[in-house]
Design a protein around this motif. Structure first.
Motif, mmCIF file in Angstrom:
data_model
loop_
_atom_site.group_PDB
_atom_site.id
_atom_site.type_symbol
_atom_site.label_atom_id
_atom_site.label_comp_id
_atom_site.label_asym_id
_atom_site.label_seq_id
_atom_site.Cartn_x
_atom_site.Cartn_y
_atom_site.Cartn_z
ATOM 1 N N ALA A 162 0.832 -1.205 0.000
ATOM 2 C CA ALA A 162 0.000 0.000 0.000
ATOM 3 C C ALA A 162 0.867 1.256 0.000
ATOM 4 O O ALA A 162 0.500 2.283 -0.578
ATOM 5 C CB ALA A 162 -0.933 -0.003 1.207
ATOM 6 N N SER A 163 2.045 1.191 0.631
ATOM 7 C CA SER A 163 2.930 2.355 0.648
ATOM 8 C C SER A 163 3.472 2.684 -0.731
ATOM 9 O O SER A 163 3.970 3.796 -0.951
ATOM 10 C CB SER A 163 4.079 2.146 1.641
ATOM 11 N N ASP A 164 3.347 1.745 -1.686
ATOM 12 C CA ASP A 164 3.764 2.026 -3.064
ATOM 13 C C ASP A 164 2.897 3.106 -3.710
ATOM 14 O O ASP A 164 3.291 3.697 -4.716
ATOM 15 C CB ASP A 164 3.699 0.759 -3.924
ATOM 16 N N HIS A 165 1.715 3.357 -3.156
ATOM 17 C CA HIS A 165 0.842 4.399 -3.682
ATOM 18 C C HIS A 165 1.318 5.797 -3.268
ATOM 19 O O HIS A 165 0.782 6.793 -3.755
ATOM 20 C CB HIS A 165 -0.594 4.204 -3.178
ATOM 21 N N PHE A 166 2.291 5.853 -2.362
ATOM 22 C CA PHE A 166 2.731 7.126 -1.820
ATOM 23 C C PHE A 166 4.237 7.279 -2.022
ATOM 24 O O PHE A 166 4.945 6.308 -2.262
ATOM 25 C CB PHE A 166 2.365 7.209 -0.323
ATOM 26 N N ASP A 167 4.719 8.489 -1.916
ATOM 27 C CA ASP A 167 6.134 8.771 -2.119
ATOM 28 C C ASP A 167 6.890 8.615 -0.803
ATOM 29 O O ASP A 167 7.484 9.562 -0.278
ATOM 30 C CB ASP A 167 6.308 10.187 -2.691
ATOM 31 N N VAL A 168 6.855 7.385 -0.282
ATOM 32 C CA VAL A 168 7.439 7.093 1.026
ATOM 33 C C VAL A 168 8.094 5.721 0.993
ATOM 34 O O VAL A 168 7.541 4.776 0.430
ATOM 35 C CB VAL A 168 6.349 7.126 2.126
ATOM 36 N N VAL A 169 9.275 5.623 1.589
ATOM 37 C CA VAL A 169 9.907 4.332 1.841
ATOM 38 C C VAL A 169 9.978 4.161 3.357
ATOM 39 O O VAL A 169 10.629 4.971 4.040
ATOM 40 C CB VAL A 169 11.319 4.243 1.236
ATOM 41 N N PRO A 170 9.308 3.171 3.911
ATOM 42 C CA PRO A 170 9.323 2.989 5.371
ATOM 43 C C PRO A 170 10.742 2.728 5.871
ATOM 44 O O PRO A 170 11.612 2.251 5.134
ATOM 45 C CB PRO A 170 8.440 1.760 5.583
ATOM 46 N N ASP A 171 10.965 3.020 7.159
ATOM 47 C CA ASP A 171 12.222 2.638 7.794
ATOM 48 C C ASP A 171 12.170 1.187 8.245
ATOM 49 O O ASP A 171 13.164 0.469 8.172
ATOM 50 C CB ASP A 171 12.501 3.555 8.983
ATOM 51 N N ILE A 172 11.009 0.778 8.736
ATOM 52 C CA ILE A 172 10.758 -0.619 9.107
ATOM 53 C C ILE A 172 9.355 -0.960 8.626
ATOM 54 O O ILE A 172 8.442 -0.137 8.744
ATOM 55 C CB ILE A 172 10.862 -0.853 10.627
ATOM 56 N N MET A 173 9.162 -2.172 8.095
ATOM 57 C CA MET A 173 7.858 -2.532 7.539
ATOM 58 C C MET A 173 7.407 -3.913 8.031
ATOM 59 O O MET A 173 7.883 -4.940 7.556
ATOM 60 C CB MET A 173 7.916 -2.525 6.003
ATOM 61 N N PRO A 174 6.481 -3.952 9.000
ATOM 62 C CA PRO A 174 5.885 -5.228 9.406
ATOM 63 C C PRO A 174 4.935 -5.751 8.327
ATOM 64 O O PRO A 174 4.247 -4.977 7.657
ATOM 65 C CB PRO A 174 5.103 -4.880 10.675
ATOM 66 N N GLN A 175 4.895 -7.082 8.179
ATOM 67 C CA GLN A 175 4.010 -7.738 7.216
ATOM 68 C C GLN A 175 3.462 -9.012 7.847
ATOM 69 O O GLN A 175 4.070 -9.562 8.745
ATOM 70 C CB GLN A 175 4.774 -8.137 5.940
ATOM 71 N N ALA A 176 2.346 -9.493 7.332
ATOM 72 C CA ALA A 176 1.801 -10.793 7.737
ATOM 73 C C ALA A 176 0.591 -11.089 6.859
ATOM 74 O O ALA A 176 0.617 -10.817 5.664
ATOM 75 C CB ALA A 176 1.463 -10.818 9.224
ATOM 76 N N LYS A 177 -0.476 -11.617 7.443
ATOM 77 C CA LYS A 177 -1.727 -11.957 6.764
ATOM 78 C C LYS A 177 -1.494 -12.598 5.399
ATOM 79 O O LYS A 177 -1.377 -13.804 5.292
ATOM 80 C CB LYS A 177 -2.647 -10.743 6.696
ATOM 81 N N GLY A 178 -1.432 -11.815 4.322
ATOM 82 C CA GLY A 178 -1.334 -12.391 2.988
ATOM 83 C C GLY A 178 0.001 -12.996 2.627
ATOM 84 O O GLY A 178 0.161 -13.540 1.538
ATOM 85 N N ILE A 179 0.978 -12.948 3.507
ATOM 86 C CA ILE A 179 2.342 -13.338 3.171
ATOM 87 C C ILE A 179 2.466 -14.807 2.740
ATOM 88 O O ILE A 179 3.229 -15.127 1.840
ATOM 89 C CB ILE A 179 3.290 -13.046 4.362
ATOM 90 N N ALA A 180 1.721 -15.703 3.366
ATOM 91 C CA ALA A 180 1.837 -17.135 3.058
ATOM 92 C C ALA A 180 0.485 -17.753 2.740
ATOM 93 O O ALA A 180 0.304 -18.960 2.831
ATOM 94 C CB ALA A 180 2.510 -17.883 4.205
ATOM 95 N N ASN A 181 -0.470 -16.890 2.391
ATOM 96 C CA ASN A 181 -1.789 -17.336 1.923
ATOM 97 C C ASN A 181 -2.532 -18.234 2.907
ATOM 98 O O ASN A 181 -3.292 -19.117 2.505
ATOM 99 C CB ASN A 181 -1.666 -18.048 0.570
ATOM 100 N N GLY A 182 -2.319 -18.006 4.183
ATOM 101 C CA GLY A 182 -3.071 -18.756 5.184
ATOM 102 C C GLY A 182 -2.216 -19.502 6.180
ATOM 103 O O GLY A 182 -2.688 -19.841 7.266
ATOM 104 N N LEU A 183 -0.957 -19.762 5.837
ATOM 105 C CA LEU A 183 -0.073 -20.375 6.822
ATOM 106 C C LEU A 183 0.444 -19.285 7.761
ATOM 107 O O LEU A 183 0.664 -18.154 7.337
ATOM 108 C CB LEU A 183 1.090 -21.106 6.149
ATOM 109 N N PRO A 184 0.638 -19.608 9.046
ATOM 110 C CA PRO A 184 1.039 -18.582 10.015
ATOM 111 C C PRO A 184 2.478 -18.121 9.802
ATOM 112 O O PRO A 184 3.427 -18.884 9.968
ATOM 113 C CB PRO A 184 0.865 -19.284 11.370
ATOM 114 N N LEU A 185 2.615 -16.851 9.435
ATOM 115 C CA LEU A 185 3.928 -16.272 9.200
ATOM 116 C C LEU A 185 3.819 -14.755 9.268
ATOM 117 O O LEU A 185 2.820 -14.175 8.814
ATOM 118 C CB LEU A 185 4.460 -16.682 7.817
ATOM 119 N N GLY A 186 4.793 -14.129 9.832
ATOM 120 C CA GLY A 186 4.889 -12.674 9.840
ATOM 121 C C GLY A 186 6.334 -12.289 9.621
ATOM 122 O O GLY A 186 7.245 -13.122 9.718
ATOM 123 N N ALA A 187 6.577 -11.030 9.322
ATOM 124 C CA ALA A 187 7.943 -10.558 9.114
ATOM 125 C C ALA A 187 7.999 -9.061 9.342
ATOM 126 O O ALA A 187 6.991 -8.361 9.231
ATOM 127 C CB ALA A 187 8.414 -10.888 7.693
#
Length: 440
Positions: free
Chosen positions: A262-287
C-alpha cells in the motif's frame, strides 16, 4: 467444488464445540468452514458461499491455491521444523532474499515471526534499539494487534477494555479520516491532520521519539485511505525528531491495494515494515523488514522466535509471491478500479451510504443514519452499525460472506481473494444494493 461432506458432522456440532471448548473468540462468528477453494467456502451442511473477506485479507492468492499447496507439501516431505534462528535453512534464506527484492527502497534485512502482532512488536523493539529512544506515536482508530505491547499502539478502547497495555510511552494522533475530519469540516483536505503530529510530539512526549507507527490504509479503522501528501508529511516530521517511520503493511500488503505494498501508492519508503496476513496465503507467518543499518542494531539474542521462519510457511510464502506477481496484483488493480466506480454509483443511489473509499481490493462502504443527528466529531451523520450488521446477514442468506468493521462498526469491508472475478464482485454489489433498497 465438491459437495461431499461427512454426514456425522454438522454446522451445529462445530458451533457447539466452539461454545464448550474454546474461549470466547468473537461475538458474531461467521459460517463454519469445511472446505474452501478460490473465492468460495463450503460449510458442514453443504452450503456454498462467495467469500469477499478472505479471512480478514489473508488468502490473497485464493483459498487452497494449487501452487501454494504444492509448495507447502513439497517442503513437508523434506522437514517441518528447523528453527530458522538455530538451524539455517533454504526456505527462510530464499524468502528473506525475495523480500529484499520486492520491498520498497533499500529495505533489505528481515526477521520472521508467526503473526502480524509479533511483527509489529518486533519492529518497535528494533526501533527502540536503533534510536536509543523509547516513545512511540500511533494513530487514533488504528489497529496493530491484541497482545499487550501492540495493544498499547492500537487506538481503539473497544480492544483495550479491562486490559493494561505494557508499553507506557505511547501517544496517539488523529487519523486521516476525511469523512469525519473536524479539521476540514467537509471542505477540501488541508492535510492538517498530518501537521497535528508535530503538536502531539510537542505536547504529549518527552522528546524521546523512537518511532511513529501507521497503517498506509487503516483496515480495522474502516478502510481509511490517507489524503495525498499525508504519509510524506508524517515521515518528514518523524525524521525531524529523530524517530523511525514504521509502516504496518500487515493487512494492506501483498497486493491487496493493487500494488505489492500500500505504501507504493505514496512517495514514502518505510524505515521498518511489518508484514503478515497475505504473506503465506493462510499459513502462520509474519515478518518485519528494515534498512541494513537499522536491522544491524539487533545483536544476537536480542529477539528470537521458536517457530518464526517455519520452513513450510516460508515455502508457501515464496510461491504466494510468485502467484501475486503472475497476475493477481494486476487483477486486484483492474477489479478495484471497477469496484471503486461501482461503489460510487451505489453511494449516489442510497442516502444511507455516507462514504465509499479504498484502494484496489481493499474497499469500504460506510453506512449512516441518514435521517438522524450529526454523529461523532459533529461533521457527518450518525454511524449505523445495526444496518451494517443487517446487510451482512442479508448477504449471508444470499450466500455471500463480507466483513463488517470500522471504528464505529458501520463499514462493510470488501477484502476478497485477489483472484475474484468481475461477475463475483457484481453479484456482491447487487446483493448490497438489494439489501439497502429493501431497507429504504
Amino acid at each position: 467444488m465438491s459437495q461431499e461432506h461427512s454426514p456425522q458432522t454438522t454446522n451445529s456440532e462445530i458451533e457447539d464445540q466452539y461454545e464448550q471448548y474454546l474461549m470466547p473468540i468473537w461475538k458474531d462468528l461467521d459460517v463454519p468452514i469445511r472446505r474452501a477453494e478460490g473465492c468460495t467456502v463450503e460449510d458442514f451442511d453443504g452450503n456454498e458461499y462467495l467469500d469477499v473477506f478472505s479471512g480478514i485479507a489473508v488468502t490473497n492468492a485464493g483459498h487452497r491455491n494449487d501452487a501454494v499447496v504444492e509448495a507447502a507439501k513439497d517442503q513437508l516431505d523434506e522437514f517441518i521444523h528447523g528453527c530458522s534462528y538455530l538451524h539455517p535453512h533454504q526456505p527462510a534464506a530464499e524468502l528473506a532474499k525475495r523480500l529484499a527484492e520486492i520491498t520498497p527502497g533499500d529495505l533489505e534485512k528481515s526477521f520472521f515471526a508467526n503473526s502480524g502482532t509479533e511483527a509489529v512488536e518486533g519492529a518497535i523493539k528494533l526501533a527502540r534499539k536503533y534510536t536509543g529512544s523509547k516513545e512511540v506515536i500511533a494513530l487514533e482508530m488504528s489497529f496493530h494487534g491484541r497482545t499487550l505491547g501492540s495493544l498499547a499502539l492500537t487506538g481503539n478502547k473497544g480492544y483495550k477494555n479491562e486490559m493494561a497495555p505494557t508499553i507506557n510511552d505511547v501517544a496517539h494522533v488523529a487519523p486521516p479520516y476525511a469523512y469525519r475530519c473536524q479539521l476540514c469540516d467537509g471542505g477540501p483536505c488541508s492535510n492538517d491532520c498530518g501537521d497535528r503530529l508535530e503538536q502531539v510530539i510537542q505536547t504529549h512526549t518527552a522528546g524521546d521519539l523512537a518511532a511513529v507507527v501507521v497503517e498506509p490504509v487503516m483496515g480495522e479503522g474502516g478502510i481509511i485511505v490517507p489524503p495525498e501528501g499525508w504519509l510524506e508529511r508524517v515521515q518528514e516530521i518523524t525524521h525531524d525528531h529523530g524517530g523511525l517511520l514504521i509502516v504496518d503493511e500487515v493487512q494492506a500488503g501483498y497486493g491487496r491495494t493493487g500494488e505489492m505494498w500500500a505504501s507504493d501508492h505514496f512517495d514514502v519508503v518505510p524505515d521498518i515494515m511489518p508484514q503478515a496476513k497475505g504473506i503465506a496465503n493462510g499459513l502462520p507467518l509474519g515478518a518485519f523488514t528494515a534498512r541494513p543499518e537499522i536491522a544491524d542494531a539487533f545483536e544476537s539474542g536480542d529477539h528470537l522466535s521458536t517457530f518464526g521462519g517455519n520452513p513450510v510457511a516460508c515455502a508457501a510464502a515464496l510461491e504466494t509471491i510468485e502467484q501475486l506477481e503472475a497476475g493477481l496484483i494486476d487483477n486486484a488493480r483492474t477489479q478495484g478500479e471497477w469496484l471503486t466506480s461501482r461503489l460510487e454509483e451505489l453511494e449516489a443511489d442510497h442516502e444511507v451510504i455516507g462514504d465509499t473509499r479504498g484502494l484496489g481490493l481493499m474497499q469500504g462502504i460506510e453506512l449512516i443514519d441518514a435521517g438522524g443527528e450529526t454523529g461523532p466529531m459533529d461533521v457527518a451523520p450518525e454511524p449505523d452499525a445495526k444496518l451494517a450488521k443487517k446487510v451482512s446477514h442479508h448477504l449471508r442468506e444470499e450466500g455471500i460472506v463480507i466483513g463488517v468493521g470500522g471504528f464505529h462498526g458501520n463499514v462493510l469491508r470488501f477484502q476478497p481473494p485477489l483472484s475474484i472475478s468481475r461477475d463475483q464482485l457484481e453479484r456482491t454489489v447487487d446483493a448490497i444494493d438489494d439489501a439497502l433498497s429493501a431497507k429504504e
